[in-house]
Design a protein around this motif. Structure first.
Motif, short mmCIF file in Angstrom:
data_model
loop_
_atom_site.label_atom_id
_atom_site.label_comp_id
_atom_site.label_asym_id
_atom_site.label_seq_id
_atom_site.Cartn_x
_atom_site.Cartn_y
_atom_site.Cartn_z
N SER A 343 -18.42 -51.65 -75.83
CA SER A 343 -19.31 -51.36 -76.96
C SER A 343 -20.62 -52.09 -76.75
O SER A 343 -20.65 -53.20 -76.23
N ASP A 344 -21.72 -51.45 -77.18
CA ASP A 344 -22.96 -52.21 -77.15
C ASP A 344 -23.44 -52.52 -78.56
O ASP A 344 -24.54 -53.00 -78.76
N THR A 345 -22.58 -52.22 -79.55
CA THR A 345 -22.98 -52.56 -80.92
C THR A 345 -22.09 -53.62 -81.55
O THR A 345 -22.51 -54.34 -82.44
N ILE A 346 -20.84 -53.71 -81.10
CA ILE A 346 -19.93 -54.70 -81.71
C ILE A 346 -19.23 -55.51 -80.62
O ILE A 346 -19.27 -55.17 -79.45
N ASP A 347 -18.55 -56.58 -81.07
CA ASP A 347 -17.79 -57.43 -80.15
C ASP A 347 -16.40 -56.82 -79.96
O ASP A 347 -15.57 -56.88 -80.87
N VAL A 348 -16.15 -56.23 -78.80
CA VAL A 348 -14.86 -55.55 -78.60
C VAL A 348 -13.68 -56.53 -78.65
O VAL A 348 -12.56 -56.14 -78.99
N PHE A 349 -13.93 -57.78 -78.32
CA PHE A 349 -12.84 -58.76 -78.39
C PHE A 349 -12.36 -58.92 -79.84
O PHE A 349 -11.18 -59.11 -80.10
N GLN A 350 -13.32 -58.83 -80.77
CA GLN A 350 -12.91 -58.90 -82.18
C GLN A 350 -12.11 -57.67 -82.58
O GLN A 350 -11.15 -57.75 -83.35
N VAL A 351 -12.51 -56.54 -82.03
CA VAL A 351 -11.72 -55.32 -82.28
C VAL A 351 -10.30 -55.55 -81.76
O VAL A 351 -9.32 -55.23 -82.44
N GLY A 352 -10.20 -56.14 -80.58
CA GLY A 352 -8.89 -56.44 -80.00
C GLY A 352 -8.07 -57.35 -80.90
O GLY A 352 -6.88 -57.11 -81.12
N LEU A 390 -7.60 -48.39 -85.29
CA LEU A 390 -8.82 -48.68 -84.52
C LEU A 390 -10.05 -48.55 -85.40
O LEU A 390 -10.97 -49.38 -85.35
N GLU A 391 -10.07 -47.51 -86.24
CA GLU A 391 -11.24 -47.33 -87.11
C GLU A 391 -11.40 -48.50 -88.06
O GLU A 391 -12.51 -48.98 -88.29
N VAL A 392 -10.27 -48.97 -88.60
CA VAL A 392 -10.31 -50.13 -89.48
C VAL A 392 -10.79 -51.36 -88.70
O VAL A 392 -11.64 -52.12 -89.17
N ALA A 393 -10.25 -51.51 -87.50
CA ALA A 393 -10.60 -52.69 -86.68
C ALA A 393 -12.09 -52.69 -86.35
O ALA A 393 -12.74 -53.74 -86.37
N ILE A 394 -12.63 -51.52 -86.06
CA ILE A 394 -14.06 -51.42 -85.75
C ILE A 394 -14.89 -51.83 -86.98
O ILE A 394 -15.84 -52.61 -86.87
N ALA A 395 -14.47 -51.31 -88.14
CA ALA A 395 -15.19 -51.65 -89.37
C ALA A 395 -15.14 -53.16 -89.62
O ALA A 395 -16.14 -53.78 -89.98
N GLU A 396 -13.97 -53.74 -89.42
CA GLU A 396 -13.81 -55.19 -89.60
C GLU A 396 -14.72 -55.95 -88.64
O GLU A 396 -15.41 -56.88 -89.03
#
Ligand SMILES: *Cc1c(COP(=O)(O)O)cnc(C)c1O
Length: 477
Positions: A343-352, A390-396
């Motif tokens: 991702s170039d907009t969010i921290d993917v590790f946080q999504v993880g 995943l959608e929830v995780a991205i929003a978070e």
């Protein structure tokens, strides 16, 4: 720690084991995207039964077990057949991809001793995306590993590899596909380079060796990647991944028997007798050999074609649903069922980390930061839940970006950059020592990975990981 004073009753023993596994990743529910290749109950029953049937047998001495000798030779033969071995290829079964790769490196070193006797400090050249087993093998066998950055599409940069060839080079490496982004390196170009320079060329098909031949049959546009390419001299193929064999099963293949001889180890003056061993291990579990033979024969061409067809469909479904998401992309253009989310907009590790709260397990990667997905047929059943979460995780993660976790990571990065070297080393020490301390799986990996990414000193990174290993493998004495 001592053995229990008295043995524990069987029922109590097993209930204890069931209890401790509650913290393990939920692979049976289709929530793990690495470590376990789940082909479903039916296949799992076959390999278990075959494994148990040969549970006690030892592949160390195949002349004592003609059964295992037959299984191993047929497994290697079928694998070579899939990869255009042309009747001349020869190999051995090993305990896994790492052992296969170690053996290919050891073989290259011995080959060079014979054919390039002037070389005293052998080197191999590989794209940086090649598996760490090559670094490990180089370290074990005294072969310098020269890692070359990949192109922007994550494939090997052959021009740069060419420039790195010198009088000490013995082998070139390419992956089909690479583990981090799942892309196939330009195998034909690397192999011609090897031919032109009289070098060996290893294709690491640990994750792709069984899948790609069937992807081809299913109509996918897969470039030649195996022994059909002139110049390819060895390959590694894991059966315990997409071959759906039991763990402890991989194959290392050479273009011919002559090259394979460099792999064998023999000592003749031991009082215990003449000792010849094909690969790293001494005692070799018969179960792993038998289970590999069983699953290959159980599935056959038709079975693998169906299974891999399902994997391909499931992967395409994952890709097309990811394409609809704004904040997450697939890195590059992966050739099969191994993909990386960036991702170039969010921290993917946080999504993880957010996904982990719901039991999902994806490995975290670096350069670029990414989440790794190895897709199996069984993921067809969990895909809806995956995208819902995943959608929830991205929003978070988007919210968090300006709050807690993100700030911590950003702070760590900023702070580390401005801190004196000694302080960084001390902080790193503390972080490393806290990893792996408890029995539970860690709830949050993002801050740790964020910090790792911010540490520029390789020595500090190594210290951190070694401290973590110390904790993970700590015996309570
Ligand atoms: C898994 C893998 C390996 C290492 O295999 P192990 O069985 O884990 O030792 C090497 N190369 C690639 C491309 C892999 O995917």
């Amino acid at each position: 720690m001592n053995l229990p004073e008295k043995g524990i009753k069987k029922s109590e023993l097993f209930s204890q084991m069931e209890e401790v596994r509650k913290n393990d990743i939920k692979w049976k529910e289709g929530k793990a995207f690495s470590l376990v290749f789940n082909g479903g109950q039916e296949l799992s029953d076959i390999i278990k039964e075959a494994y148990l049937l040969f549970f006690s047998e030892n592949g160390l001495n195949p002349s004592a077990f003609p059964s295992l000798k037959k299984f191993e030779n047929e497994v290697v033969g079928m694998t070579a057949g899939l990869l255009n071995g042309g009747g001349k290829a020869a190999g051995t079964m090993t305990s896994g991809g790492t052992e296969s790769i170690l053996m290919a490196i050891k073989t290259a070193r011995e080959w060079a001793k014979k054919h390039k006797p002037n070389i005293k400090n052998p080197e191999l050249i590989m794209p940086i995306s090649a598996h760490p087993a090559f670094n490990k093998g180089g370290h074990y066998f005294g072969v310098k590993v020269v890692s070359i950055p990949t192109r922007d599409d994550y494939r090997a940069n052959v021009e740069a590899m060419k420039k790195a060839i010198n009088e000490n080079t013995i082998m070139l490496v390419g992956s089909s596909p690479s583990y981090p982004q799942g892309v196939i390196d330009p195998i034909q170009e690397i192999a011609s380079l090897a031919l032109e320079n009289n070098l060996l060329m290893h294709v690491d098909a640990c994750v792709g060796g069984i899948v790609l031949p069937y992807y081809k049959k299913l109509g996918a546009d897969i470039p030649a990647f195996d022994f059909s390419v002139p110049g390819v001299t060895s390959m590694s193929v894991d059966l315990h991944k997409y071959g759906y064999a039991a763990k402890g099963a991989s194959v290392v293949l050479y273009k011919d028997k002559e090259l394979r001889r460099h792999q064998f180890y023999v000592t003749t003056d031991w009082p215990g007798g003449m000792y010849g061993s094909p690969a790293v291990l001494g005692t070799r579990p018969g179960g792993a050999i038998a289970a590999a033979w069983a699953i290959m024969n159980y599935l056959g061409e038709e079975g693998y074609l169906n299974l891999i067809g399902k994997i391909k469909e499931t992967t395409e479904e994952f890709k097309s649903r990811i394409a609809k998401l704004k904040d997450i992309q697939v890195a590059g253009d992966p050739d099969m069922s191994v993909i990386c989310l960036i991702s170039d907009t969010i921290d993917v590790f946080q999504v993880g980390d957010e996904m982990a709260k719901n039991g999902w397990h994806m490995d975290m990667q670096q350069d670029p930061n990414g989440l790794h997905l190895t897709i199996s047929a069984a993921h067809a059943t969990s895909i809806d839940e995956f995208f819902k979460d995943l959608e929830v995780a991205i929003a978070e993660a988007k919210g968090l970006g300006n709050k807690l976790g993100g700030m911590k990571t950003a702070m760590a990065k900023g702070l580390l950059k401005s801190m004196p070297k000694k302080m960084v080393t001390k902080m790193v020490k503390k972080e490393g020592q806290s990893v792996g301390k408890t029995d539970a799986r860690p709830a949050k990996m993002a801050p740790m990975y964020g910090m790792m990414a911010a540490i520029t000193d390789n020595q500090d990174r190594e210290t951190l990981v070694k401290d973590a290993l110390d904790n993970l493998f700590s015996q309570r004495v």
